[in-house]
Scaffold this motif. Structure first.
Motif, short mmCIF file in Angstrom:
data_model
loop_
_atom_site.label_atom_id
_atom_site.label_comp_id
_atom_site.label_asym_id
_atom_site.label_seq_id
_atom_site.Cartn_x
_atom_site.Cartn_y
_atom_site.Cartn_z
N LYS A 119 0.86 -1.19 0.00
CA LYS A 119 0.00 0.00 0.00
C LYS A 119 0.89 1.23 0.00
O LYS A 119 1.86 1.32 0.76
N TRP B 183 3.95 9.52 -1.43
CA TRP B 183 4.18 9.75 -2.87
C TRP B 183 4.72 11.15 -3.02
O TRP B 183 4.02 12.11 -2.67
N GLU C 222 -2.96 12.29 -4.49
CA GLU C 222 -4.30 11.93 -4.00
C GLU C 222 -4.83 10.67 -4.69
O GLU C 222 -5.61 9.92 -4.12
N GLU C 223 -4.42 10.50 -5.91
CA GLU C 223 -4.91 9.38 -6.71
C GLU C 223 -4.37 8.03 -6.24
O GLU C 223 -5.00 7.01 -6.39
N ILE C 224 -3.21 8.04 -5.59
CA ILE C 224 -2.54 6.77 -5.30
C ILE C 224 -2.39 6.46 -3.82
O ILE C 224 -2.30 5.28 -3.43
N ASN D 41 -2.74 5.38 -0.20
CA ASN D 41 -3.59 4.36 0.45
C ASN D 41 -4.13 3.30 -0.51
O ASN D 41 -4.92 2.46 -0.14
N LYS D 42 -3.68 3.39 -1.79
CA LYS D 42 -4.06 2.33 -2.73
C LYS D 42 -2.92 1.35 -2.81
O LYS D 42 -1.76 1.70 -2.57
N LYS D 43 -3.26 0.12 -3.19
CA LYS D 43 -2.19 -0.86 -3.43
C LYS D 43 -1.49 -0.47 -4.74
O LYS D 43 -2.15 -0.07 -5.71
N GLU E 87 -0.20 -2.12 -7.13
CA GLU E 87 -0.58 -2.80 -8.36
C GLU E 87 -1.93 -2.33 -8.92
O GLU E 87 -2.25 -2.58 -10.08
N GLU E 88 -2.71 -1.61 -8.08
CA GLU E 88 -3.98 -1.07 -8.60
C GLU E 88 -3.70 0.00 -9.65
O GLU E 88 -4.47 0.18 -10.59
N VAL E 89 -2.63 0.74 -9.44
CA VAL E 89 -2.27 1.80 -10.41
C VAL E 89 -1.26 1.28 -11.42
O VAL E 89 -1.35 1.55 -12.62
N ARG F 4 0.77 1.93 -16.99
CA ARG F 4 -0.57 1.80 -16.39
C ARG F 4 -1.46 0.95 -17.27
O ARG F 4 -1.11 0.61 -18.40
#
Lengths: 204, 424
Positions: B28, B32, B45-47, B49-51, B53-55, B91
């Motif tokens: 996670k 950034w 903001e886009e990334i 707390n996201k995993k 590999e999601e991005v 991506r």
């Protein structure tokens, strides 16, 4: 000063061998080729023997990847390749033929990653099996004569070195090189102690 | 062991030009930095707390996870080279490649708890430069190799042209030689017909005239007149016979039908027999002849051919030597080096000299050439065919010898014959 007894040396050899074996697995999946490893060699080298040790290597240009480490043990892990074999090894990864291409930064980056895979596998295995805590600094690349093989800091301090080395070969690309760990003398007691614990716990 | 990293200090990484981000052991993204926003086009903001590999889906691959995971246990830094992992930051639905050199280091955030600090260095520009240089290098090498190919082709063509020139020159030489041979043959043929048409007709006219006179009016001539006419007939017949004999021998030599049969010949004797044969002619002009050849001098050659040569040369000497002159046969050590050497190499040189009228330079040059030869009237109006010397020259050549002449107007001529000697 304590030095390793033959049994401890054998255990150290075995651990390095397992580590290099793991690195070979990673590299094999990266380039789909087989890497051959030789049985590691472990030596204690006094300052007075440095020259003999350097002379053991052919008098040519070398590419060396170094990963310094601190913590329970201190020292340097090194991947040592002659420039010619370094180029062959890089070619194995980017699928080019020929050997005498200069090491541009693109090639240096690739060689650094190859060195990183091998060194990480060995050092990871060493620290896991012997339960040693190590801190690492980012690996560095240098090229020059065989005089760059012994870390400069060890020459300056006239340190006694515990040198563990293994020879590897990638037949298909005729590439070969050496992996070496130089332990600082102050690490010897911890290393002996950790090997002894490992021995008692796992082998007795 | 190193101290823990204070997470409050992460913001400091915003001030670095390189891209940095931090992930926890679940991959996670927990930090950034600013540089990454422009580098990857992905806003913080886009990334956050996201995993990862999601991005960037490639980070989800096992090959990457297995290499990165040890970092979360305090393992050594992981290096991912830009060239080998150019799709790592690609991506979804994109084919863009990024030349980012990635170093993933372990940062200790609590006891036995590690995060991974990922440093990204943009190598696109330098790789593009390297690729341009590599491309330029290959292009240059190709151009060099193309130039070398053209150069080598040009050299080959040059060699071919030279060879063609040589071949043409050789053919021209051959044609020239054939032309010369043809001219010689034409000259030979012309000579043959000239002799037949002129030299043979004349004596026959004479013979016919005298025999006609004798057969019709023999009674009207005195015995003395009749004898003179018969003498004339005999002389003309002899000359015609000599001419026919020369002509026949010459014709045979031209068609290659003469076979040389060498034998041991006593030189003095063969000269003597020819002197006897032509004695009348010499007596008529009161010419003295000296045969100075030693008794023990032998040559090894064809008797008939040598006889023809001696007879022709003696006959010539008589023809061009005025009254009370002298003709001499002798062996000479010629001044010419080549001849001197020949003396030691089994050859000897015979000299036939006369005190005759001699010849000018221009005549000497063409003396032995059939296409250039001309007949010259003797000092006593003797006639000839111009064939005698040509026969002599050709015969001596066939016998493996050499014939040459030295002459000076008013002082006489010296003919030299070099022949294989015989030593007992």
């Amino acid at each position: 000063m304590n030095i390793l007894n033959p049994l401890q040396i054998e255990i150290l050899k075995e651990i390095i061998n397992i580590g290099v074996g793991k690195s070979a697995d990673v590299l094999n999946t990266m380039i789909q080729t087989h890497i051959t490893l030789e049985v590691p060699e472990v030596k204690i080298i006094q300052f007075s023997e440095y020259q003999d040790f350097v002379d053991y290597f052919e008098d040519e240009n070398y590419a060396v990847i170094t990963l310094p480490f601190n913590g329970d043990l201190t020292g340097f892990s090194k991947l040592i390749l002659s420039s010619d074999h370094a180029a062959k090894l890089v070619n194995a990864f980017i699928g080019r033929s020929g050997t005498s291409i200069d090491m541009d930064s693109l090639r240096i980056d690739i060689l650094s990653e190859i060195g990183n895979v091998i060194i990480n596998a060995v050092m990871g295995t060493l620290s896991n099996m012997l339960n040693i805590n190590l801190d690492y600094i980012v690996p560095s690349y240098e090229q020059g004569s065989r005089n760059i093989i012994i870390p400069e800091e060890m020459i300056k301090n006239e340190s006694t070195i515990l040198f563990a080395k293994t020879h590897f070969k990638i037949e298909e690309f005729e590439a070969r090189g050496n992996f070496a760990i130089f332990f600082r003398v102050k690490s010897f007691n911890t290393l002996i102690e950790k090997i002894q614990i490992y021995y008692e716990k796992n082998l007795l | 062991m190193s101290k823990f990293i204070n997470t409050d200090l992460y913001y400091a990484l915003d001030y670095f030009p390189e891209g940095y981000f931090i992930i926890d052991d679940t991959f996670k993204v927990i930090y950034w930095n600013k540089s990454l926003e422009s580098l990857t086009g992905v806003e913080k903001e886009e990334i956050i707390n996201k995993k990862l590999e999601e991005v960037f889906p490639n980070f989800g691959k096992e090959s990457y996870k297995s290499r990165i995971n040890p970092v979360f246990k305090g393992g050594p830094p992981v290096v991912l080279s830009a060239k080998l992992h150019k799709t790592l930051f690609t991506r979804n639905n994109s084919e863009t490649e990024f030349y980012y050199q990635v170093t993933i280091s372990s940062i200790r955030i609590a006891e036995n708890k590690y995060s991974a600090l990922i440093a990204i260095e943009n190598r696109s520009e330098i790789y593009n430069q390297i690729n341009d240089l590599i491309h330029l290098r290959y292009k240059t090498l190709n151009e060099i190799s193309e130039k070398e190919r053209i150069h080598s082709k040009l050299i080959n063509q040059h060699i071919e042209i030279q060879e063609a020139f040589t071949s043409v020159s050789e053919k021209n030489l051959e044609i020239e030689k054939q032309k010369q041979q043809l001219q010689e043959l034409v000259a030979t043929k012309d000579k043959f017909f000239t002799i037949l048409a002129h030299d043979l007709i004349n004596p026959f006219s004479l013979l016919l005239g005298y025999t006609s006179l004798l057969s019709e009016k023999i009674e009207s001539y005195s015995l003395k007149e009749t004898k003179e006419m018969i003498n004339m007939l005999n002389q003309t017949t002899q000359q015609t016979y000599d001419l026919l004999q020369n002509l026949l021998q010459w014709a045979r030599s031209q068609t290659g039908r003469i076979i040389i049969r060498p034998e041991i010949i006593k030189l003095k004797d063969i000269i003597e027999s020819n002197i006897v044969l032509l004695k009348n002619n010499m007596d008529y002009k009161k010419i003295r002849v000296k045969n100075n050849i030693m008794d023990g001098t032998f040559v090894f050659t064809d008797l008939n051919m040598l006889n023809t040569v001696i007879r022709n040369l003696l006959s010539n000497a008589i023809k061009f030597t005025p009254q009370v002159g002298e003709i001499k046969f002798e062996i000479v050590l010629h001044q010419n080096d080549e001849t001197n050497k020949s003396e030691h190499n089994g050859f000897l040189t015979i000299c036939i000299s006369d005190t005759g009228v001699g010849m000018e330079e221009e005549k000497l040059k063409n003396l032995f050439k059939v296409e250039k030869s001309t007949t010259t009237i003797g000092t006593n109006n003797e006639k000839g065919t111009g064939l005698g010397l040509i026969i002599c020259y050709e015969f001596i050549e066939k016998m493996g010898g050499k014939l040459w002449v030295e002459s000076e107007i008013g002082k006489g001529s010296r003919f030299f014959i070099k022949l294989p000697r015989y030593s007992e």
